[in-house]
Design a protein around this motif. Sequence first.
Motif, PDB file in Angstrom:
ATOM      1  N   LYS A 118       1.080 -11.465  25.414  1.00 40.69           N
ATOM      2  CA  LYS A 118       1.953 -10.716  24.663  1.00 40.69           C
ATOM      3  C   LYS A 118       3.703 -10.970  24.502  1.00 40.69           C
ATOM      4  O   LYS A 118       3.525 -10.810  23.334  1.00 40.69           O
ATOM      5  CB  LYS A 118       1.780  -9.685  24.376  1.00 40.69           C
ATOM      6  CG  LYS A 118       0.561  -9.065  24.043  1.00 40.69           C
ATOM      7  CD  LYS A 118      -0.093  -7.290  24.108  1.00 40.69           C
ATOM      8  CE  LYS A 118      -1.547  -7.285  23.968  1.00 40.69           C
ATOM      9  NZ  LYS A 118      -1.282  -6.013  24.058  1.00 40.69           N
ATOM     10  N   PHE A 119       3.790 -11.043  26.084  1.00 46.24           N
ATOM     11  CA  PHE A 119       5.544 -11.004  26.040  1.00 46.24           C
ATOM     12  C   PHE A 119       5.484 -12.955  25.903  1.00 46.24           C
ATOM     13  O   PHE A 119       7.094 -13.454  25.696  1.00 46.24           O
ATOM     14  CB  PHE A 119       5.483 -10.629  26.972  1.00 46.24           C
ATOM     15  CG  PHE A 119       6.077  -9.323  26.738  1.00 46.24           C
ATOM     16  CD1 PHE A 119       7.255  -9.107  26.311  1.00 46.24           C
ATOM     17  CD2 PHE A 119       4.841  -8.652  26.416  1.00 46.24           C
ATOM     18  CE1 PHE A 119       7.446  -7.190  25.942  1.00 46.24           C
ATOM     19  CE2 PHE A 119       5.118  -6.999  26.349  1.00 46.24           C
ATOM     20  CZ  PHE A 119       6.125  -6.618  26.226  1.00 46.24           C
ATOM     21  N   ALA A 120       5.208 -13.866  25.383  1.00 44.43           N
ATOM     22  CA  ALA A 120       5.222 -15.302  25.487  1.00 44.43           C
ATOM     23  C   ALA A 120       5.977 -15.697  24.044  1.00 44.43           C
ATOM     24  O   ALA A 120       6.665 -16.701  24.018  1.00 44.43           O
ATOM     25  CB  ALA A 120       4.041 -15.950  25.477  1.00 44.43           C
ATOM     26  N   ALA A 121       5.464 -15.330  23.018  1.00 45.78           N
ATOM     27  CA  ALA A 121       6.173 -15.363  22.015  1.00 45.78           C
ATOM     28  C   ALA A 121       6.767 -14.668  21.817  1.00 45.78           C
ATOM     29  O   ALA A 121       7.485 -14.523  19.935  1.00 45.78           O
ATOM     30  CB  ALA A 121       4.575 -15.487  20.384  1.00 45.78           C
ATOM     31  N   VAL A 122       7.547 -13.662  22.304  1.00 48.88           N
ATOM     32  CA  VAL A 122       8.707 -12.973  21.256  1.00 48.88           C
ATOM     33  C   VAL A 122       9.811 -12.912  22.706  1.00 48.88           C
ATOM     34  O   VAL A 122       9.822 -12.631  23.990  1.00 48.88           O
ATOM     35  CB  VAL A 122       8.466 -11.048  21.371  1.00 48.88           C
ATOM     36  CG1 VAL A 122       7.248 -11.242  20.246  1.00 48.88           C
ATOM     37  CG2 VAL A 122       7.781 -10.774  22.976  1.00 48.88           C
ATOM     38  N   ASP A 123      11.185 -12.789  21.793  1.00 45.09           N
ATOM     39  CA  ASP A 123      11.591 -12.619  22.877  1.00 45.09           C
ATOM     40  C   ASP A 123      12.411 -10.658  22.728  1.00 45.09           C
ATOM     41  O   ASP A 123      12.461 -10.175  22.421  1.00 45.09           O
ATOM     42  CB  ASP A 123      13.543 -12.962  22.267  1.00 45.09           C
ATOM     43  CG  ASP A 123      14.162 -14.774  21.785  1.00 45.09           C
ATOM     44  OD1 ASP A 123      12.888 -15.289  22.517  1.00 45.09           O
ATOM     45  OD2 ASP A 123      13.800 -15.212  20.695  1.00 45.09           O
ATOM     46  N   TRP A 124      12.680 -10.598  23.928  1.00 43.98           N
ATOM     47  CA  TRP A 124      13.461  -8.891  24.859  1.00 43.98           C
ATOM     48  C   TRP A 124      13.622  -9.297  26.246  1.00 43.98           C
ATOM     49  O   TRP A 124      14.673 -10.451  26.024  1.00 43.98           O
ATOM     50  CB  TRP A 124      12.146  -8.546  25.119  1.00 43.98           C
ATOM     51  CG  TRP A 124      11.261  -9.292  25.916  1.00 43.98           C
ATOM     52  CD1 TRP A 124      10.608 -10.744  26.112  1.00 43.98           C
ATOM     53  CD2 TRP A 124      11.108  -9.449  27.448  1.00 43.98           C
ATOM     54  NE1 TRP A 124      10.073 -10.580  27.888  1.00 43.98           N
ATOM     55  CE2 TRP A 124      10.239  -9.986  28.316  1.00 43.98           C
ATOM     56  CE3 TRP A 124      11.938  -7.658  28.136  1.00 43.98           C
ATOM     57  CZ2 TRP A 124      10.964  -9.284  29.535  1.00 43.98           C
ATOM     58  CZ3 TRP A 124      12.307  -7.489  30.121  1.00 43.98           C
ATOM     59  CH2 TRP A 124      10.565  -8.776  30.784  1.00 43.98           C
ATOM     60  N   ALA A 125      14.368  -8.031  26.172  1.00 46.88           N
ATOM     61  CA  ALA A 125      15.595  -7.830  27.352  1.00 46.88           C
ATOM     62  C   ALA A 125      15.091  -6.879  28.127  1.00 46.88           C
ATOM     63  O   ALA A 125      14.576  -5.829  27.530  1.00 46.88           O
ATOM     64  CB  ALA A 125      17.312  -7.824  26.654  1.00 46.88           C
ATOM     65  N   ALA A 126      15.647  -6.150  28.834  1.00 46.31           N
ATOM     66  CA  ALA A 126      15.403  -5.285  29.384  1.00 46.31           C
ATOM     67  C   ALA A 126      16.463  -4.075  29.267  1.00 46.31           C
ATOM     68  O   ALA A 126      17.755  -4.416  29.211  1.00 46.31           O
ATOM     69  CB  ALA A 126      15.819  -5.210  30.961  1.00 46.31           C
ATOM     70  N   SER A 127      15.998  -2.474  29.204  1.00 49.58           N
ATOM     71  CA  SER A 127      17.125  -1.579  29.050  1.00 49.58           C
ATOM     72  C   SER A 127      18.508  -1.277  29.781  1.00 49.58           C
ATOM     73  O   SER A 127      17.719  -1.340  31.004  1.00 49.58           O
ATOM     74  CB  SER A 127      15.784  -0.544  28.304  1.00 49.58           C
ATOM     75  OG  SER A 127      15.391   0.196  29.312  1.00 49.58           O
TER      76      SER A 127
END
Length: 200
Positions: A118-127
């Motif tokens: 699920k995280f392959a297609a989204v940009d995210w960062a650690a809180s």
Amino acid sequence: MQYALSEELCEMSRAVETKAILEQSEPSLSPTMFRTIFGGLPAGVSVVTALDEASRPIGLTVSAVMSISLSPPLLAVCLDNSKYTLEAIKRRGHFGVNFLSGRQAEVSNNFAFGDHDKFAAVDWAASEHAGVPILKDVRAHAECAVWNVVEAGDHTLIIGHILSGAVSEERPLTYYSRQYVDLVFPQSFDRAGAAEGGSR
Ligand SMILES: Cc1cc2nc3c(=O)[nH]c(=O)nc-3n(C[C@H](O)[C@H](O)[C@H](O)COP(=O)(O)O)c2cc1C
């Protein structure tokens, strides 16, 4: 003292018996009517995120999110008991709530359907504090420490103490009658419930 304790145990056992009898004899709403009632209730769409045992990001789409308390700041999310994310949150003690924007219906589907990374297609960062995944371009986010866990039927309510959060200019994504709704021009209401500019 011993007598008081045994009285207390008897009282507890009577309460458990009463609950079991009520569960057997009380009428129960059908799953279809349950879904019809709540399908007609517009809800915001969020992605609840966490880290698994190997510190890999995990998450799922959730509409059951509510504010609970201002002081201390608490919110609650309600997760299906079968969900892997629920187990990870209970084990690790932290989670993130990503309140999706009106432009993120695809992100909601990504976290709700299919067997893929699920995280392959989204940009995210650690809180900031707990290091839980925070998705980019969301309407708002909150990172939480588990405050309490309440089992309720086939779901579990996770109450979180909000450690930090932020909000953007984006509009929220909502779900109503099994469809995503982007609130383009929400009508405002004053405290009396009358539409702004309407007759008083
Ligand atoms: C709009 C929407 C709202 C949802 N709300 C919830 C919810 O409140 N709680 C929940 O446990 N699942 C909810 N789901 C279902 C989960 O997102 C879905 O079961 C997902 O596949 C779980 O991912 P997993 O199987 O990888 O854990 C919702 C799905 C959608 C599309």
